[in-house]
Design a protein around this motif. Structure first.
Motif, PDB file in Angstrom:
ATOM      1  N   ARG A 371      -5.979  21.417  32.477  1.00  0.00           N
ATOM      2  CA  ARG A 371      -6.551  20.283  31.741  1.00  0.00           C
ATOM      3  C   ARG A 371      -5.789  19.128  31.627  1.00  0.00           C
ATOM      4  O   ARG A 371      -6.080  17.886  31.815  1.00  0.00           O
ATOM      5  CB  ARG A 371      -7.077  20.635  30.544  1.00  0.00           C
ATOM      6  N   ASN A 402     -13.308  16.200  33.384  1.00  0.00           N
ATOM      7  CA  ASN A 402     -12.094  17.196  33.551  1.00  0.00           C
ATOM      8  C   ASN A 402     -12.070  18.504  33.284  1.00  0.00           C
ATOM      9  O   ASN A 402     -11.520  19.419  34.115  1.00  0.00           O
ATOM     10  CB  ASN A 402     -11.229  16.601  32.023  1.00  0.00           C
ATOM     11  N   GLU A 403     -13.170  18.878  32.554  1.00  0.00           N
ATOM     12  CA  GLU A 403     -13.402  20.481  32.357  1.00  0.00           C
ATOM     13  C   GLU A 403     -14.090  20.854  33.731  1.00  0.00           C
ATOM     14  O   GLU A 403     -13.726  22.125  34.185  1.00  0.00           O
ATOM     15  CB  GLU A 403     -14.552  20.533  31.349  1.00  0.00           C
ATOM     16  N   ALA A 406     -11.254  21.273  36.137  1.00  0.00           N
ATOM     17  CA  ALA A 406     -10.293  22.399  35.995  1.00  0.00           C
ATOM     18  C   ALA A 406     -11.032  23.690  36.335  1.00  0.00           C
ATOM     19  O   ALA A 406     -10.339  24.440  36.756  1.00  0.00           O
ATOM     20  CB  ALA A 406     -10.163  22.341  34.432  1.00  0.00           C
TER      21      ALA A 406
END
Length: 478
Positions: A371, A402-403, A406
């Motif tokens: 993250r 972003n999640e 990741a």
């Protein structure tokens, strides 16, 4: 040649200290051992009248209920003198056999604690007239653990962290054999802890496996108020209970009202039906430990996981394969590097082993690192503490994009990890259907479970990515 191929039987004596090749149901050390239930009762212990020793189809000899047993019933009670423990092995100085044994025990690394108690077990196995012979004679003559696998079946595990542990244990046994040999040179017969017998790597491996697969770590001496030292003990009869994550029995320690001595009890946690095996929970262990220490694997083990190394270049490659543009795991920004140091993934002495699977699904340190490194807004990151960044239950703390990046990076890691296995699950299952040796079967079952862990992680994260993407789309349209 794999180190374990050299761990071979090498001794003959009155009670030879060696280990035979394992079979589906390995025999016991003595052809006709004493009745263990009668011995426990004779020594002042208690065994419920419905508890019997029987052959279990999966695990060999075990404890079975011959009739229904109510919840809360005491099943087995051992007086304080019946468990086998190291005792004087850790004492300082002195003369005689116990001093030789204590000096040898001090050379065993703490992570191989089973070998310390194993030395005591070997001493009692060799001792004519040992108090514990009725128990020891009922122990298996062989253990189907990886240190005794043929070299080809060690390779069949196909999983580097366990291969490393197997070879490490085998190297220790071969080196410790030499230490034992030097320690026993020129000893007087009265000072020889093993009754004059030579002790080879095979005997040491048998003892270490017997302890690791059967010993329990329980309270020992009281050190302070409500504080006790942690002592490994072998618990006759109790150690024949099988494992389950949903056990029907549990171990507890109690004090005898009259003697004030410690009792070890097994109590029915649930109602136990006729012909049910008595089961204890050995602990929330992954299949690495179940295989290495106990010689079995648990299908769909909720604690099983795979180990990976946190490596910047490797993560950059995985992230780019997942479609993430310009990842910088190899060269994080100073503020990112500072957070990685807090996660102990960077700095002077980082701990780079990270895990996927198990209760966390993604180890918190790895998730937080992904993250953070995939984020560009330092202020957004600094709004959250490490615990928030490490938690998968906190949805998208740094935003949906972003999640998703990741999670896609982790999915790519899973694809790469699966590619390191030379065979696919369908191929493994086909091999099992053809019929293979016990050790080959166990190795194949182990690698199937490891691959299943990876696939389960991929499925879970793919589902999360789809949900996040749909939310992002809905937000954009709204």
């Amino acid at each position: 040649m794999a180190a374990s191929k050299m761990v071979m039987a090498s001794l003959t004596a009155i009670r030879p200290l060696s280990c035979a090749a394992s079979a589906s149901y390995p025999g016991r050390l003595a052809p006709h051992p004493p009745d263990l239930i009668k011995w426990v009762r004779r020594e002042g212990g208690f065994v419920h009248e419905a508890v019997k020793i029987a052959q279990d189809t999966s695990f060999g000899l075990g404890l079975v209920a011959s009739e229904e047993i109510p919840k809360g019933s005491e099943l087995v009670v051992l007086p304080e003198h019946v468990p086998l423990r190291s005792g004087p092995l850790e004492s300082d100085g002195g003369d005689g056999a116990d001093a030789v044994l204590a000096n040898l025990a001090r050379q065993v690394p703490d992570e191989l604690w089973a070998m310390k108690l194993g030395l005591k077990l070997l001493q009692e196995r060799a001792r004519v007239g040992s108090f514990w012979w009725p128990y020891i004679s009922n122990l298996p003559e062989a253990f189907n653990v990886p240190i005794f696998f043929p070299g080809e079946d060690i390779k069949n595990l196909q999983y580097a962290p366990v291969l490393y542990q197997v070879n490490k244990r085998c190297r220790f046994l071969l080196e410790f054999e030499q230490e034992v040999r030097r320690a026993l040179e020129d000893n007087k017969p009265s000072d020889h802890p093993f009754g004059g017998q030579a002790v080879g790597a095979s005997a040491l491996g048998w003892a270490m496996s017997a302890v690791s697969s059967r010993a329990f770590r329980l309270y020992g001496k009281k050190l302070a108020d409500e504080i006790y030292d942690d002592v490994p003990m072998m618990l006759p009869l109790i150690d024949m209970c099988n494992h389950s994550f949903k056990p029907n029995a549990r171990i507890l320690q109690d004090q005898d009202d009259r003697s004030k001595k410690m009792l070890v009890k097994v109590v029915a946690e649930t109602e136990i039906k006729q012909n049910d095996c008595l089961e204890l929970n050995y602990g929330g262990l992954n299949n690495d430990l179940f295989l290495l220490d106990y010689g079995f694997v648990v299908p769909s083990n909720p604690y099983d996981c795979i180990e990976l190394k946190y490596d910047g270049a490797f993560l950059d490659a995985a992230s780019m394969a997942a479609g993430v543009s310009s990842p910088n795991f190899s060269a994080p920004a100073p503020w990112q590097k500072e957070i990685l140091c807090q996660l102990n993934l960077d700095g002077e002495a980082p701990f780079l082993k990270v895990c996927l699977g198990g209760s966390e699904l993604v180890e918190g340190r790895l998730l937080a690192a992904l993250r953070v490194v995939l984020a560009s807004d330092v202020e957004a990151v600094q709004k959250h503490d490490l615990n928030t960044l490490k938690s998968i239950s906190v949805e998208a703390p740094l935003g949906i994009a972003n999640e998703v990046a990741a999670f896609r990076t982790i999915i790519a890691l899973c694809v790469i990890a699966l590619g390191h296995f030379p065979t696919k699950i369908m191929e493994d299952e086909s091999l099992l259907q053809k019929g293979v040796s016990d050790s080959t079967e166990l190795a194949i079952q182990f690698r199937i479970q490891k691959k299943s862990v990876i696939i389960d992680v991929m499925r879970d994260l793919t589902r999360r990515v789809k949900l996040l993407s749909s939310k992002e789309t809905a937000t954009a349209q709204g």
